[in-house]
Design an enzyme around this catalytic site. Structure first.
Site, short mmCIF file in Angstrom:
data_model
loop_
_atom_site.label_atom_id
_atom_site.label_comp_id
_atom_site.label_asym_id
_atom_site.label_seq_id
_atom_site.Cartn_x
_atom_site.Cartn_y
_atom_site.Cartn_z
CG HIS A 108 -2.13 -0.85 1.09
ND1 HIS A 108 -2.12 -2.19 1.40
CD2 HIS A 108 -3.39 -0.58 0.64
CE1 HIS A 108 -3.32 -2.70 1.17
NE2 HIS A 108 -4.11 -1.75 0.71
CE LYS B 126 -4.10 -0.41 4.67
NZ LYS B 126 -5.37 0.25 5.05
#
Length: 233
Positions: A131, A135
């Protein structure tokens, strides 16, 4: 449909754009500094806030008769309390670690593959998720849901971040650039490997799925999942 947005970061803004494009009204944009919330104006709330704020947001909505679509991860130690509040207030609730339509199909594919692999002890499973660097939680909620799907259908009993062992699913979490989300599950043996993978090209799919869930939940009472929304049960 009148939507209240809880959390107005990048995802909230994308949800607003998609919802308005589908003919809905955004009647509230609730962020950390919002003190006055008009619940009566909302037909549904969509929460993509923060782990610290999600449960309070959900509580306020249920206590004011507003159904909730929640995509915030990292707060699930209080999930059962949220379910109890939903039922107590005769409201409606959908939590999903990922609202992408493709990811929810991937969840089903993952569970089906786990069933097929469950008796083949020569294969060892592992997972990787990648990600963007913004995040906050690791592993991702999506990765945890995938691991739970494997645990439900095999002899594996738990997952661990970066650790492997007997009956443990190792999850490798990487944070790179602006990657929207990539999840892969591998079954490796001495002679070959089997891998399934989902790659998000952008975050629009997550936002669209949340709006579709909000449309579907209108007029319903109870606790549901994206399997209900997509008729995958």
């Amino acid at each position: 449909m009148r939507i209240g947005l809880f959390g107005y970061g990048k995802m909230g803004k994308m949800i607003a754009e998609i919802a308005q494009g589908r003919g809905h009204d955004i009647v509230a944009k609730v962020d950390l500094d919002t003190t006055d919330i008009d619940y009566a104006a909302m037909d549904v709330a969509i929460d993509f806030s923060t782990p610290d704020a999600a449960f309070d947001n959900i509580t306020g909505c249920f206590e004011n008769g507003v159904p909730v679509i929640c995509g915030t991860t990292g707060w699930l130690s209080q999930y059962n309390e949220a379910v109890d509040l939903c039922q107590k207030n005769k409201s409606a609730f959908i939590y999903a670690s990922n609202f992408s339509l493709g990811v929810n199909i991937f969840f089903e594919l993952n569970a089906h593959l786990a069933k097929m692999m469950s008796s083949l002890q020569q294969y060892k499973v592992s997972m990787e998720e990648i990600h963007h660097t913004q995040k906050l939680d690791a592993p991702s909620g999506t990765a945890i849901t995938l691991a739970e799907g494997i645990i439900k259908n095999t002899a594996y009993t738990q997952w661990q971040l970066e650790e492997s062992g007997d009956k443990i699913i190792p999850i490798i979490s990487k944070r790179e650039g602006m990657v929207p989300g990539t999840h892969s599950i591998s079954y490796d043996s001495d002679v070959d490997s089997i891998e399934i993978k989902h790659t998000a090209h952008n975050r629009e799919g997550f936002a669209l799925g949340a709006v579709i869930a909000a449309e579907w939940i209108q007029g319903k009472t109870g606790v549901f999942s994206m399997k209900d929304v997509l008729n995958l049960s």
